[in-house]
Design an enzyme around this catalytic site. Structure first.
Site, PDB file in Angstrom:
ATOM      1  N   ASP A  64       0.884  -1.164   0.000  1.00 31.48           N
ATOM      2  CA  ASP A  64       0.000   0.000   0.000  1.00 31.48           C
ATOM      3  C   ASP A  64       0.922   1.213   0.000  1.00 31.48           C
ATOM      4  OD1 ASP A  64      -1.581   2.260   0.898  1.00 31.48           O
ATOM      5  OD2 ASP A  64      -3.136   0.802   1.391  1.00 31.48           O
ATOM      6  N   ALA A  95      -8.568   8.641  -5.377  1.00 32.36           N
ATOM      7  CA  ALA A  95      -9.113   9.724  -4.559  1.00 32.36           C
ATOM      8  C   ALA A  95     -10.322   9.142  -3.831  1.00 32.36           C
ATOM      9  CB  ALA A  95      -9.525  10.901  -5.432  1.00 32.36           C
ATOM     10  N   TYR A 156     -13.834  14.660 -12.823  1.00 31.21           N
ATOM     11  CA  TYR A 156     -12.481  14.148 -12.533  1.00 31.21           C
ATOM     12  C   TYR A 156     -11.917  14.896 -11.323  1.00 31.21           C
ATOM     13  CZ  TYR A 156      -8.226  11.555 -13.527  1.00 31.21           C
ATOM     14  OH  TYR A 156      -7.151  10.702 -13.439  1.00 31.21           O
ATOM     15  N   LYS A 163      -3.045  14.462 -11.083  1.00 25.89           N
ATOM     16  CA  LYS A 163      -2.354  13.966 -12.296  1.00 25.89           C
ATOM     17  C   LYS A 163      -1.409  15.039 -12.860  1.00 25.89           C
ATOM     18  CE  LYS A 163      -4.041   9.746 -12.941  1.00 25.89           C
ATOM     19  NZ  LYS A 163      -3.217   8.560 -12.616  1.00 25.89           N
ATOM     20  N   ILE A 192     -10.716   3.831 -20.256  1.00 22.53           N
ATOM     21  CA  ILE A 192     -10.853   2.370 -20.385  1.00 22.53           C
ATOM     22  C   ILE A 192     -11.698   1.890 -19.211  1.00 22.53           C
ATOM     23  CG2 ILE A 192      -9.650   0.149 -20.473  1.00 22.53           C
ATOM     24  CD1 ILE A 192      -7.137   1.610 -21.387  1.00 22.53           C
ATOM     25  N   ALA A 196     -11.096   1.200 -11.780  1.00 25.39           N
ATOM     26  CA  ALA A 196     -10.965   2.611 -11.422  1.00 25.39           C
ATOM     27  C   ALA A 196     -11.953   3.490 -12.187  1.00 25.39           C
ATOM     28  CB  ALA A 196      -9.534   3.098 -11.667  1.00 25.39           C
TER      29      ALA A 196
HETATM   30  P1  NAD Z   1      -7.341  -0.315 -11.734  1.00 22.54           P
HETATM   31  O1  NAD Z   1      -8.415  -0.080 -10.737  1.00 22.54           O
HETATM   32  O2  NAD Z   1      -7.267  -1.644 -12.351  1.00 22.54           O
HETATM   33  O3  NAD Z   1      -5.931   0.061 -11.124  1.00 22.54           O
HETATM   34  C1  NAD Z   1      -5.759   1.029 -10.124  1.00 22.54           C
HETATM   35  C2  NAD Z   1      -4.795   0.432  -9.136  1.00 22.54           C
HETATM   36  O4  NAD Z   1      -4.442   1.374  -8.113  1.00 22.54           O
HETATM   37  C3  NAD Z   1      -5.382  -0.791  -8.414  1.00 22.54           C
HETATM   38  O5  NAD Z   1      -4.602  -1.914  -8.679  1.00 22.54           O
HETATM   39  C4  NAD Z   1      -5.328  -0.401  -6.955  1.00 22.54           C
HETATM   40  O6  NAD Z   1      -5.027  -1.494  -6.122  1.00 22.54           O
HETATM   41  C5  NAD Z   1      -4.196   0.605  -6.970  1.00 22.54           C
HETATM   42  N1  NAD Z   1      -4.166   1.439  -5.764  1.00 22.54           N
HETATM   43  C6  NAD Z   1      -5.083   2.342  -5.336  1.00 22.54           C
HETATM   44  N2  NAD Z   1      -4.719   2.835  -4.131  1.00 22.54           N
HETATM   45  C7  NAD Z   1      -3.552   2.231  -3.804  1.00 22.54           C
HETATM   46  C8  NAD Z   1      -2.684   2.289  -2.676  1.00 22.54           C
HETATM   47  N3  NAD Z   1      -2.954   3.078  -1.615  1.00 22.54           N
HETATM   48  N4  NAD Z   1      -1.564   1.521  -2.670  1.00 22.54           N
HETATM   49  C9  NAD Z   1      -1.282   0.701  -3.702  1.00 22.54           C
HETATM   50  N5  NAD Z   1      -2.078   0.589  -4.797  1.00 22.54           N
HETATM   51  C10 NAD Z   1      -3.191   1.342  -4.839  1.00 22.54           C
HETATM   52  O7  NAD Z   1      -7.554   0.810 -12.858  1.00 22.54           O
HETATM   53  P2  NAD Z   1      -6.600   1.277 -14.059  1.00 22.54           P
HETATM   54  O8  NAD Z   1      -7.491   2.009 -14.968  1.00 22.54           O
HETATM   55  O9  NAD Z   1      -5.789   0.164 -14.554  1.00 22.54           O
HETATM   56  O10 NAD Z   1      -5.669   2.372 -13.343  1.00 22.54           O
HETATM   57  C11 NAD Z   1      -4.267   2.359 -13.405  1.00 22.54           C
HETATM   58  C12 NAD Z   1      -3.730   3.760 -13.640  1.00 22.54           C
HETATM   59  O11 NAD Z   1      -4.151   4.188 -14.942  1.00 22.54           O
HETATM   60  C13 NAD Z   1      -4.231   4.819 -12.656  1.00 22.54           C
HETATM   61  O12 NAD Z   1      -3.177   5.704 -12.349  1.00 22.54           O
HETATM   62  C14 NAD Z   1      -5.272   5.545 -13.472  1.00 22.54           C
HETATM   63  O13 NAD Z   1      -5.433   6.871 -13.028  1.00 22.54           O
HETATM   64  C15 NAD Z   1      -4.654   5.498 -14.848  1.00 22.54           C
HETATM   65  N6  NAD Z   1      -5.550   5.756 -15.962  1.00 22.54           N
HETATM   66  C16 NAD Z   1      -6.721   5.067 -16.102  1.00 22.54           C
HETATM   67  C17 NAD Z   1      -7.570   5.346 -17.172  1.00 22.54           C
HETATM   68  C18 NAD Z   1      -8.883   4.636 -17.328  1.00 22.54           C
HETATM   69  O14 NAD Z   1      -9.774   5.169 -17.996  1.00 22.54           O
HETATM   70  N7  NAD Z   1      -9.057   3.444 -16.786  1.00 22.54           N
HETATM   71  C19 NAD Z   1      -7.208   6.325 -18.106  1.00 22.54           C
HETATM   72  C20 NAD Z   1      -5.997   6.998 -17.936  1.00 22.54           C
HETATM   73  C21 NAD Z   1      -5.183   6.710 -16.874  1.00 22.54           C
HETATM   74  O1  0WE Z   2      -7.788   8.061 -13.046  1.00 26.62           O
HETATM   75  C1  0WE Z   2      -8.874   7.569 -13.278  1.00 26.62           C
HETATM   76  C2  0WE Z   2      -9.749   7.063 -12.154  1.00 26.62           C
HETATM   77  C3  0WE Z   2      -9.136   7.311 -10.838  1.00 26.62           C
HETATM   78  C4  0WE Z   2      -9.972   6.986  -9.636  1.00 26.62           C
HETATM   79  C5  0WE Z   2     -11.116   6.210  -9.651  1.00 26.62           C
HETATM   80  C6  0WE Z   2     -11.793   5.959  -8.451  1.00 26.62           C
HETATM   81  C7  0WE Z   2     -13.050   5.146  -8.387  1.00 26.62           C
HETATM   82  C8  0WE Z   2     -13.227   4.486  -7.037  1.00 26.62           C
HETATM   83  C9  0WE Z   2      -9.543   7.523  -8.469  1.00 26.62           C
HETATM   84  N1  0WE Z   2     -10.183   7.305  -7.306  1.00 26.62           N
HETATM   85  C10 0WE Z   2     -11.273   6.521  -7.279  1.00 26.62           C
HETATM   86  N2  0WE Z   2     -11.884   6.316  -6.071  1.00 26.62           N
HETATM   87  C11 0WE Z   2     -12.858   5.398  -5.889  1.00 26.62           C
HETATM   88  O2  0WE Z   2     -13.409   5.259  -4.793  1.00 26.62           O
HETATM   89  N3  0WE Z   2      -9.303   7.515 -14.568  1.00 26.62           N
HETATM   90  C12 0WE Z   2      -8.504   8.128 -15.598  1.00 26.62           C
HETATM   91  C13 0WE Z   2     -10.603   6.916 -14.977  1.00 26.62           C
HETATM   92  C14 0WE Z   2     -11.593   8.026 -15.053  1.00 26.62           C
HETATM   93  O3  0WE Z   2     -12.181   8.512 -13.956  1.00 26.62           O
HETATM   94  C15 0WE Z   2     -12.996   9.555 -14.361  1.00 26.62           C
HETATM   95  C16 0WE Z   2     -12.890   9.733 -15.732  1.00 26.62           C
HETATM   96  C17 0WE Z   2     -11.986   8.739 -16.186  1.00 26.62           C
HETATM   97  C18 0WE Z   2     -11.527   8.528 -17.586  1.00 26.62           C
HETATM   98  C19 0WE Z   2     -13.799  10.400 -13.601  1.00 26.62           C
HETATM   99  C20 0WE Z   2     -14.536  11.408 -14.245  1.00 26.62           C
HETATM  100  C21 0WE Z   2     -14.419  11.586 -15.608  1.00 26.62           C
HETATM  101  C22 0WE Z   2     -13.601  10.741 -16.375  1.00 26.62           C
END
Ligand code: NAD
Ligand code: 0WE
Length: 259
Positions: A64, A95, A156, A163, A192, A196
């Site tokens: 963590d 967040a 967001y 970010k 995607i 998250a």
């Molecule tokens: P995901 O939920 O599969 O991965 C997020 C990961 O963050 C999880 O594995 C979770 O365990 C980890 N995490 C959260 N809090 C943590 C903590 N305190 N300690 C250790 N790990 C922690 O979702 P994802 O979409 O694969 O996200 C991975 C990265 O990609 C993130 O930084 C996200 O912001 C970024 N991202 C996601 C998208 C999208 O649309 N899914 C787009 C652009 C960027």
């Molecule tokens: O970075 C992200 C998501 C990050 C995220 C998601 C969660 C959901 C569960 C951070 N914190 C939390 N906390 C939770 O409790 N993305 C890039 C995916 C994402 O999130 C959005 C997006 C996109 C894309 C939120 C609003 C608008 C677009």
């Protein structure tokens, strides 16, 4: 022979088979990279061990990123297994749920800002600090960002500033570590449907809008993002550092609407 043959990578941020980090891990394993994994907590331990087995029974460690002790423990354990480390993939963002919907100023608060910046931004240089002694010339650090770093995107919210801070960390880390031949880059991925992203209010609508207007008229996959993680991790990218590469079907280049 794969373009990551002989390299060793630490992969963070796998929570499910939809995780961007899992997409990256599969590509990297295919290209010859040895992998080690971290998982956030006991809830996902067995799942991550299962994924690790699919790509060659790699080391799995709890981490963590809010805990300096857990971060240090990961590199202590890793250093017993490996003398050095070529790649760290940082794929972590968070967040508090209440921060991720609603009007910006009504939603944002001190505690939410602190947590978002700590987990989503500070954790990247924290990993580099703790792993620094294992990193050598030609090592590569990669993180995942989103367009909300550069544009105001509804809901967001505080993740945008977090970010932006993460992307600034990419540049400051690249400037610092470049003299040692260590590169640092970020990938700004398009939306995607990962863990998250599900449960984000209006995500489906945002996704279908994205698919209509993005220059490629589609979303991107975790494999496509993973391909670029693998590229930036490899010596093919030896001239790239401090960069944010968009893997978003071209969405970020648009000013207005559909052509
Ligand atoms: P995901 O939920 O599969 O991965 C997020 C990961 O963050 C999880 O594995 C979770 O365990 C980890 N995490 C959260 N809090 C943590 C903590 N305190 N300690 C250790 N790990 C922690 O979702 P994802 O979409 O694969 O996200 C991975 C990265 O990609 C993130 O930084 C996200 O912001 C970024 N991202 C996601 C998208 C999208 O649309 N899914 C787009 C652009 C960027
Ligand atoms: O970075 C992200 C998501 C990050 C995220 C998601 C969660 C959901 C569960 C951070 N914190 C939390 N906390 C939770 O409790 N993305 C890039 C995916 C994402 O999130 C959005 C997006 C996109 C894309 C939120 C609003 C608008 C677009």
């Amino acid at each position: 022979m794969g373009f990551l043959e002989g390299k060793k990578a630490l992969i963070t941020g796998i929570a499910s088979d939809r995780s961007i980090a899992w997409g990256a891990a599969q590509v990297m394993a295919r290209e010859g990279c040895e992998l080690a994994f971290t998982y956030q907590g006991d809830k996902i331990k067995d799942r991550v061990i299962g994924f690790a087995k699919q790509v060659g029974n790699s080391l799995c460690m709890p981490m963590d990123v809010t805990s300096d002790e857990q971060i240090d423990a990961v590199f202590r354990t890793l250093n017993k297994e490996w003398d050095d480390l070529d790649v760290i993939l940082h794929s972590i963002g968070f967040a508090p749920r209440d921060q991720m919907s609603g009007n910006y100023l009504e939603t944002i608060n001190r505690e939410g800002s602190h947590i978002a910046h700590d987990i989503s931004s500070y954790s990247f240089p924290a990993l580099a600090k703790a792993g620094r002694s294992m990193l050598k010339a030609n090592s590569s650090l990669v993180t995942l960002s989103y367009l909300g770093a550069a544009r105001a995107i509804p809901n967001y919210n505080v993740m945008g500033p977090a970010k932006a801070s993460l992307e600034a960390n990419v540049r400051f880390m690249a400037a610092d570590l470049g003299k040692h031949g260590i590169r640092v880059n970020g990938i700004s991925a398009g939306p995607i449907k990962t863990l998250a992203a599900v449960g984000i209010g209006g995500f489906r609508g945002m996704m279908s809008q994205f698919e209509k207007v993005a220059p490629l008229r589609r979303a991107v996959t975790t494999e496509e993002v993973g391909n670029v993680v693998a590229f930036l991790s490899s010596d093919l990218a030896s001239g790239i550092t401090g960069e944010i590469v968009y893997v978003d079907a071209g969405y970020n280049i648009l000013g207005f609407g559909i052509n």
